[in-house]
Design a protein around this motif. Sequence first.
Motif, PDB file in Angstrom:
ATOM      1  N   ARG A 252       0.836  -1.209   0.000  1.00 58.23           N
ATOM      2  CA  ARG A 252       0.000   0.000   0.000  1.00 58.23           C
ATOM      3  C   ARG A 252       0.867   1.254   0.000  1.00 58.23           C
ATOM      4  O   ARG A 252       0.587   2.219  -0.736  1.00 58.23           O
ATOM      5  CB  ARG A 252      -0.920  -0.022   1.224  1.00 58.23           C
ATOM      6  N   TYR A 253       1.898   1.243   0.821  1.00 57.95           N
ATOM      7  CA  TYR A 253       2.848   2.365   0.896  1.00 57.95           C
ATOM      8  C   TYR A 253       3.458   2.615  -0.490  1.00 57.95           C
ATOM      9  O   TYR A 253       3.465   3.741  -0.997  1.00 57.95           O
ATOM     10  CB  TYR A 253       3.919   1.986   1.910  1.00 57.95           C
ATOM     11  N   LEU A 254       3.942   1.547  -1.115  1.00 58.59           N
ATOM     12  CA  LEU A 254       4.553   1.670  -2.432  1.00 58.59           C
ATOM     13  C   LEU A 254       3.522   2.086  -3.469  1.00 58.59           C
ATOM     14  O   LEU A 254       3.812   2.889  -4.365  1.00 58.59           O
ATOM     15  CB  LEU A 254       5.194   0.339  -2.824  1.00 58.59           C
ATOM     16  N   GLY A 255       2.300   1.542  -3.351  1.00 59.51           N
ATOM     17  CA  GLY A 255       1.249   1.897  -4.297  1.00 59.51           C
ATOM     18  C   GLY A 255       0.925   3.379  -4.272  1.00 59.51           C
ATOM     19  O   GLY A 255       0.755   4.006  -5.333  1.00 59.51           O
ATOM     20  N   TRP A 256       0.832   3.957  -3.067  1.00 59.49           N
ATOM     21  CA  TRP A 256       0.585   5.388  -2.965  1.00 59.49           C
ATOM     22  C   TRP A 256       1.722   6.182  -3.609  1.00 59.49           C
ATOM     23  O   TRP A 256       1.486   7.177  -4.298  1.00 59.49           O
ATOM     24  CB  TRP A 256       0.438   5.789  -1.503  1.00 59.49           C
ATOM     25  N   MET A 257       2.952   5.746  -3.383  1.00 56.67           N
ATOM     26  CA  MET A 257       4.093   6.456  -3.965  1.00 56.67           C
ATOM     27  C   MET A 257       4.056   6.409  -5.490  1.00 56.67           C
ATOM     28  O   MET A 257       4.279   7.425  -6.166  1.00 56.67           O
ATOM     29  CB  MET A 257       5.409   5.862  -3.456  1.00 56.67           C
ATOM     30  N   ILE A 258       3.778   5.240  -6.046  1.00 57.76           N
ATOM     31  CA  ILE A 258       3.742   5.109  -7.503  1.00 57.76           C
ATOM     32  C   ILE A 258       2.622   5.958  -8.084  1.00 57.76           C
ATOM     33  O   ILE A 258       2.800   6.664  -9.097  1.00 57.76           O
ATOM     34  CB  ILE A 258       3.581   3.628  -7.904  1.00 57.76           C
ATOM     35  N   ALA A 259       1.445   5.915  -7.444  1.00 57.03           N
ATOM     36  CA  ALA A 259       0.304   6.691  -7.932  1.00 57.03           C
ATOM     37  C   ALA A 259       0.624   8.181  -7.953  1.00 57.03           C
ATOM     38  O   ALA A 259       0.362   8.878  -8.953  1.00 57.03           O
ATOM     39  CB  ALA A 259      -0.920   6.414  -7.064  1.00 57.03           C
ATOM     40  N   PHE A 260       1.220   8.680  -6.881  1.00 59.06           N
ATOM     41  CA  PHE A 260       1.497  10.110  -6.831  1.00 59.06           C
ATOM     42  C   PHE A 260       2.762  10.494  -7.582  1.00 59.06           C
ATOM     43  O   PHE A 260       2.935  11.665  -7.929  1.00 59.06           O
ATOM     44  CB  PHE A 260       1.514  10.585  -5.381  1.00 59.06           C
ATOM     45  N   ALA A 261       3.623   9.538  -7.876  1.00 66.01           N
ATOM     46  CA  ALA A 261       4.738   9.813  -8.789  1.00 66.01           C
ATOM     47  C   ALA A 261       4.187  10.140 -10.172  1.00 66.01           C
ATOM     48  O   ALA A 261       4.635  11.074 -10.844  1.00 66.01           O
ATOM     49  CB  ALA A 261       5.679   8.613  -8.860  1.00 66.01           C
ATOM     50  N   VAL A 262       3.176   9.376 -10.597  1.00 65.64           N
ATOM     51  CA  VAL A 262       2.537   9.612 -11.897  1.00 65.64           C
ATOM     52  C   VAL A 262       1.774  10.937 -11.882  1.00 65.64           C
ATOM     53  O   VAL A 262       1.900  11.761 -12.796  1.00 65.64           O
ATOM     54  CB  VAL A 262       1.594   8.449 -12.262  1.00 65.64           C
ATOM     55  N   LEU A 263       0.993  11.177 -10.818  1.00 63.65           N
ATOM     56  CA  LEU A 263       0.188  12.396 -10.729  1.00 63.65           C
ATOM     57  C   LEU A 263       1.051  13.654 -10.602  1.00 63.65           C
ATOM     58  O   LEU A 263       0.642  14.734 -11.033  1.00 63.65           O
ATOM     59  CB  LEU A 263      -0.753  12.306  -9.527  1.00 63.65           C
ATOM     60  N   SER A 264       2.229  13.520 -10.013  1.00 61.47           N
ATOM     61  CA  SER A 264       3.066  14.684  -9.738  1.00 61.47           C
ATOM     62  C   SER A 264       3.958  15.073 -10.904  1.00 61.47           C
ATOM     63  O   SER A 264       4.450  16.206 -10.940  1.00 61.47           O
ATOM     64  CB  SER A 264       3.943  14.418  -8.506  1.00 61.47           C
ATOM     65  N   GLU A 265       4.182  14.159 -11.827  1.00 56.65           N
ATOM     66  CA  GLU A 265       5.155  14.438 -12.881  1.00 56.65           C
ATOM     67  C   GLU A 265       4.735  15.615 -13.751  1.00 56.65           C
ATOM     68  O   GLU A 265       5.565  16.449 -14.135  1.00 56.65           O
ATOM     69  CB  GLU A 265       5.390  13.190 -13.727  1.00 56.65           C
ATOM     70  N   GLY A 266       3.427  15.705 -14.084  1.00 60.60           N
ATOM     71  CA  GLY A 266       2.939  16.824 -14.893  1.00 60.60           C
ATOM     72  C   GLY A 266       3.142  18.164 -14.207  1.00 60.60           C
ATOM     73  O   GLY A 266       3.767  19.075 -14.790  1.00 60.60           O
ATOM     74  N   PRO A 267       2.648  18.342 -12.963  1.00 58.90           N
ATOM     75  CA  PRO A 267       2.886  19.607 -12.259  1.00 58.90           C
ATOM     76  C   PRO A 267       4.367  19.917 -12.069  1.00 58.90           C
ATOM     77  O   PRO A 267       4.778  21.081 -12.177  1.00 58.90           O
ATOM     78  CB  PRO A 267       2.194  19.384 -10.900  1.00 58.90           C
ATOM     79  N   TYR A 268       5.167  18.881 -11.814  1.00 63.36           N
ATOM     80  CA  TYR A 268       6.602  19.089 -11.610  1.00 63.36           C
ATOM     81  C   TYR A 268       7.256  19.652 -12.874  1.00 63.36           C
ATOM     82  O   TYR A 268       8.031  20.612 -12.814  1.00 63.36           O
ATOM     83  CB  TYR A 268       7.249  17.762 -11.210  1.00 63.36           C
ATOM     84  N   ARG A 269       6.938  19.078 -14.018  1.00 59.77           N
ATOM     85  CA  ARG A 269       7.539  19.549 -15.266  1.00 59.77           C
ATOM     86  C   ARG A 269       6.924  20.864 -15.748  1.00 59.77           C
ATOM     87  O   ARG A 269       7.570  21.632 -16.459  1.00 59.77           O
ATOM     88  CB  ARG A 269       7.422  18.464 -16.336  1.00 59.77           C
ATOM     89  N   TRP A 270       5.686  21.120 -15.365  1.00 63.22           N
ATOM     90  CA  TRP A 270       5.072  22.401 -15.694  1.00 63.22           C
ATOM     91  C   TRP A 270       5.765  23.515 -14.925  1.00 63.22           C
ATOM     92  O   TRP A 270       6.010  24.594 -15.456  1.00 63.22           O
ATOM     93  CB  TRP A 270       3.583  22.355 -15.356  1.00 63.22           C
ATOM     94  N   LEU A 271       6.113  23.248 -13.664  1.00 64.68           N
ATOM     95  CA  LEU A 271       6.803  24.248 -12.851  1.00 64.68           C
ATOM     96  C   LEU A 271       8.245  24.433 -13.300  1.00 64.68           C
ATOM     97  O   LEU A 271       8.749  25.551 -13.359  1.00 64.68           O
ATOM     98  CB  LEU A 271       6.762  23.830 -11.379  1.00 64.68           C
ATOM     99  N   ASP A 272       8.926  23.334 -13.629  1.00 71.22           N
ATOM    100  CA  ASP A 272      10.346  23.401 -13.991  1.00 71.22           C
ATOM    101  C   ASP A 272      10.540  22.705 -15.340  1.00 71.22           C
ATOM    102  O   ASP A 272      10.907  21.538 -15.403  1.00 71.22           O
ATOM    103  CB  ASP A 272      11.199  22.730 -12.907  1.00 71.22           C
ATOM    104  N   ALA A 273      10.295  23.455 -16.404  1.00 76.66           N
ATOM    105  CA  ALA A 273      10.333  22.873 -17.744  1.00 76.66           C
ATOM    106  C   ALA A 273      11.741  22.457 -18.161  1.00 76.66           C
ATOM    107  O   ALA A 273      11.904  21.629 -19.058  1.00 76.66           O
ATOM    108  CB  ALA A 273       9.778  23.873 -18.759  1.00 76.66           C
ATOM    109  N   ASP A 274      12.773  22.985 -17.506  1.00 80.93           N
ATOM    110  CA  ASP A 274      14.153  22.687 -17.883  1.00 80.93           C
ATOM    111  C   ASP A 274      14.744  21.515 -17.104  1.00 80.93           C
ATOM    112  O   ASP A 274      15.923  21.190 -17.290  1.00 80.93           O
ATOM    113  CB  ASP A 274      15.035  23.923 -17.657  1.00 80.93           C
TER     114      ASP A 274
END
Length: 224
Positions: A60-82
């Motif tokens: 469950r711990y790992l599942g939450w991390m994987i899920a939010f790794a996917v969800l966070s990648e878009g906002p992360y790259r939107w904030l820091d495009a470089d």
Amino acid sequence: MRSAGLDLVKWTAMLTMVADHLRFLWPAADGLFIVGRLAFPLFCLAIAVNVAREQRIPSRYLGWMIAFAVLSEGPYRWLDADTQTFSVIPTLALGLLVAWGVQHALVWARLAGLVAMLAGALFGRHLMYGLPGVLLPAAWLMARRFGGLSWLLPCLLAVAGNLTNSWLRGHLSAPITLLTMAAALLAIPFGCLMLRIEHWRVPAVRRWGYLFYPVHLLVIKVLM
């Protein structure tokens, strides 16, 4: 049972992470970058503590991390495009597997830890804090278990993780590099001290903490 010290570690990690990311609003605030070097070692400490006290499979711990790794990648790259790396969550997820392999002698746990370590070695340049970051939760575990000179390992890995930054690595004598390494190093004893605090009333950090990461990135981007 909740631990006030562990919740304090989590709050400090989140707040110093936000301080670091506020540099996108105030690029000249170099000091915020140094403050932000506390965040990653403290997140790794939280993983180590949870692994040490949890006997069940961390699915469950790992599942939450994987899920939010996917969800966070878009906002992360939107904030820091470089950026040249993924967000910090894939590094933490691999670190969880390595720590689990160190903590438990089960064959599958050791195998998962070995695979995660190899992934960190092969794809380190795409991971925030690289292979040292992947190994840091396990190093925390070992230091807390064995004590003594084993405390040098998380200290060295915390510093080495920051030196995966090519600019810092190329300017080792620059004041900001020296202060960055000092902050990463001090995060280790600082985290240990916070864990011992059990008499404070600290609000619990629950699963909403996963959502905090992508949301705070989106808020900062909107404010830019």
